[in-house]
Enzyme design. Structure first.
Site, PDB file in Angstrom:
ATOM      1  N   GLU A   1       5.925 -10.168  -3.410  1.00  0.00           N
ATOM      2  CA  GLU A   1       7.040 -10.738  -2.643  1.00  0.00           C
ATOM      3  C   GLU A   1       7.418 -12.083  -3.232  1.00  0.00           C
ATOM      4  O   GLU A   1       6.549 -12.887  -3.566  1.00  0.00           O
ATOM      5  CB  GLU A   1       6.634 -11.039  -1.189  1.00  0.00           C
TER       6      GLU A   1
ATOM      7  N   GLU B   1      -0.476  -9.261   3.889  1.00  0.00           N
ATOM      8  CA  GLU B   1      -0.862 -10.680   3.892  1.00  0.00           C
ATOM      9  C   GLU B   1      -1.974 -10.962   4.904  1.00  0.00           C
ATOM     10  O   GLU B   1      -1.784 -11.716   5.861  1.00  0.00           O
ATOM     11  CB  GLU B   1       0.353 -11.577   4.153  1.00  0.00           C
TER      12      GLU B   1
END
Ligand code: GAL
Length: 671
Positions: A318, A160
């Protein structure tokens, strides 16, 4: 740097079977007995794909230059024996304490000069030469060690990027910003012209005089702010590319990606720009528990992710099985919600469903974040649903590789998002996403699929194109949109679009400069509305946020304002263009008003729902190259719903009976 894509790595889809299933796996937090139990539970759940090692640098390299790969070797071997493939991380998302102690200059600095310290994660700036040296170093060691490993399917680069901190203001960031500006503008005079520095004596004599847009007495130069956003997005991507260059060198055949955060909440990074350097698009998505329409925000995120992926299948890297731990009140998912969420992502193009994380941590700041295996263990609702989801995904193998069918495009541009929300605009209530999401919601509720595409993407084949708050736009993108109307599409453009060029310079001669001709309107003056004020429109509806003095210059008025000083001034117009039409909306209608406009646009363009069904059913269709089609019907309502479709329900293995029970999903391989 940019990546050399030829000959290019293999596709990740050649390395995993069916719809891949799994999550982040952090075995370093657990003793061996638990890791062995993990293998059994993974088998039970049908896990096929895991992201491993994301936050493990300090364990893999406990002191500089000494390595401990014993535990990871064993994990990789065991996963390979279990037939599970791995997205192996570069472990760079949390630098070890020894590195910070030796080189505190790698730490991020915020706009107000605060240095962000260690003890959490992501404590580095991507422009630090020292950090890049160490990060490429550990990446190379990992790549060399596991390049031939049978479990390896994909590189998971860092994690991320841009999460927590996405803009960096330290001395090395400033130097990198200056170098980037020099490459972008070529000369200081070109930069002065682009930034409009004749205003407020902001002229620069050389690139050395330029700083990132930090604290200042008043509003900062908008060109400087916009370029800093572009630079900040690029800097993280450039760091990604440097790590991938190492991976390519060591393992040319193994694809690489990083997990994006495309959603209504992530504005910082231009993912359409990033996409060209990712071998496969991977996205993370979390629901806001208190949003009653969180499934619609999910659909928006998934449609955006598919747009970033250019319509190709993507990885949901995710999401959560149940509650997260970082919202004010962390509500668990309702029974069945996890299945609906997961299959909604698949319905919108995901060919892999993964979670953060496999096993719920017992220590650390994420211990109250749900996982596939909860604290209470195997005998739990969540684990039973995880097993159920694994079985469902197995049934969906035939769907893999098919693409979502849409007749509608919504144009989306991160640069316009940034530019429209930089300070000193006519109204702070104009938010880039508000109208865009209102139209997306309306189409979602009608079961009409929407592709979310970049303004420069081909619009060929779309019958309806929506352009919302596209404040800044290039000549080429404006022409692309006009061409779509000429070729027969119905195009809707909303207020505060086409106002500025890519440098945030106003297009002169009347608003909306870039679209004046296409729309057949001319606007002299904006009349943004005060907070809470609603205007009455000629059809009896109400609107808020914005109004303006629209003059017709070829278009016809479809609806007008009714109140002083805009009585009889058009609020909605239509202009016939070539084989299509260009509509202009000059205010923010209330929900009924949005529906009335969508009714008109749908009727004119002839776009249709994926199927006919009762209210509350989310509908999308994926179609394979060979023509097979799969209708996803997700019933978000509390009662059984009729769906008019015929074929085999892949989830039950039986012929679809015409209804989907409350909270359930049907995936129909259509006759
Ligand atoms: C993501 C992150 C994961 C985990 C998760 C919790 O942002 O990539 O490591 O922190 O959030 O929701």
């Amino acid at each position: 740097m940019t990546l050399q894509q030829t000959p290019g790595p293999e596709s990740v889809w050649s390395k995993v079977e069916g719809i891949a299933y799994g999550g982040d796996y952090n075995p370093e937090q657990w003793p061996q007995s638990v890791r062995l139990e993990d293998l059994e539970l993974m088998k039970e759940a049908g896990v096929t794909f895991l992201s491993v090692g994301i936050f493990s640098w300090a364990l893999l390299e406990p002191t500089e230059g000494t390595y401990d790969f014993g535990w990871l070797d064993e994990v990789m071997d065991n996963l390979a024996s279990a037939g599970i493939r791995v997205a192996l991380a570069t472990a760079t998302a949390a630098p070890p304490a020894w590195l910070v102690r030796k080189h505190p200059e790698i730490l991020p600095v915020t706009a107000d000069g605060t240095v962000l310290g260690p003890g959490s994660r992501r404590h580095y700036t991507p422009s630090s030469a020292v950090y890049r040296r160490y990060a490429t170093g550990i990446t190379r060691v990992i790549a060399e060690r596991y390049k031939e490993h049978p479990a390896l399917a994909l590189w998971h680069v860092d994690n991320e990027l841009g999460c927590h901190v996405s803009e960096f203001y330290g001395p090395e960031d400033a130097a990198a910003f200056r170098a980037w500006l020099e490459r972008r503008h070529g000369s200081i005079s070109a930069l002065n012209a682009a930034w409009g520095t004749a205003f407020w004596s902001q002229n620069y004599g050389s690139f050395d005089e330029i700083l990132p847009p930090g604290a200042a007495p008043s509003t900062l130069n908008p060109g400087q702010q916009l370029d800093f956003k572009r630079f900040s997005s690029w800097a993280l991507m450039d760091y990604y590319c440097e790590l991938v260059a190492v991976l390519r060198e060591v393992t040319p055949g193994t694809p690489a990606t990083t997990n994006l955060m495309a959603s209504s909440g992530c504005k910082a990074l231009d993912y359409f720009d990033w996409a060209k350097d990712l071998d496969v698009i991977a996205n993370d998505h979390y629901l806001v528990a208190e949003d009653p329409e969180r499934h619609i925000e999910l659909a928006f995120s998934a449609d955006l992710t598919r747009g970033i992926a250019g319509g190709d299948p993507w990885i949901l890297m995710e999401h959560s099985t149940s509650a997260v731990n970082w919202q004010p009140r962390n509500q668990p998912k309702m029974p069945g919600e996890m299945l609906r969420n997961s299959l909604a992502h698949v319905a919108r193009g995901a060919d892999a469903v993964m979670f953060f994380q496999w096993r719920q941590s017992f220590a650390g700041s994420e211990k109250f974040h749900s996982a596939m295996v909860p604290h209470a263990g195997r005998d739990t609702r969540v684990f039973r649903e995880v097993v159920g989801l694994g079985a469902a995904l197995k049934q969906l193998a035939p769907v893999r590789g098919s693409r979502v069918e849409s007749q509608v495009a919504i144009v989306f541009d991160y640069e316009a998002w940034w530019a429209s929300e930089i300070d000193s605009k006519p109204s702070q209530d104009v938010k880039y996403l508000d109208l865009l999401r209102a139209f997306h919601r309306s189409l979602f509720l009608r079961g009409i699929s929407v592709d979310i595409v970049h303004p420069s993407a081909s619009l060929e084949g779309y019958s309806l194109v929506l352009v919302c708050t596209l404040y800044s736009v290039s000549d080429a993108a404006a022409a692309n949109i006009a061409d779509a109307a000429r070729a027969g599409a119905t195009v809707l453009i909303t207020y505060f679009s086409g106002i500025a060029d890519e440098n945030d310079h106003v297009r002169l001669g009347g608003y909306p400069g870039a679209f004046r001709e296409l729309l057949g309107v001319r606007v002299e003056e904006f009349h943004p509305l005060l907070q809470g004020v609603q205007l009455k429109l000629s059809d009896g509806g109400l609107s808020s946020v914005w109004s303006e003095h629209v003059q017709l210059a070829g278009a016809e008025a479809v609806q007008t304002f009714t109140q002083y000083p805009l009585e009889d001034v058009p609020s909605l117009t239509r202009n016939t263009v070539g084989d299509g039409a260009a509509w202009y909306l000059a205010t923010f209608p209330d929900p009924d008003g949005i529906e009335a406009i969508v009714d008109r646009l749908v009727a004119e363009s002839g776009v249709a729902a994926a199927a006919s069904a009762d209210a509350g059913v989310e509908l999308t269709r994926r179609r394979a190259d060979d023509g097979r089609s799969f209708l996803f019907a997700i019933n978000h309502s509390q009662s059984s719903a009729t769906v008019h479709a015929s074929g085999l329900d892949l989830l039950t293995g039986d012929r679809f009976g015409g209804s989907v029970s409350a909270g359930s999903v049907a995936v129909i391989a259509e006759d």
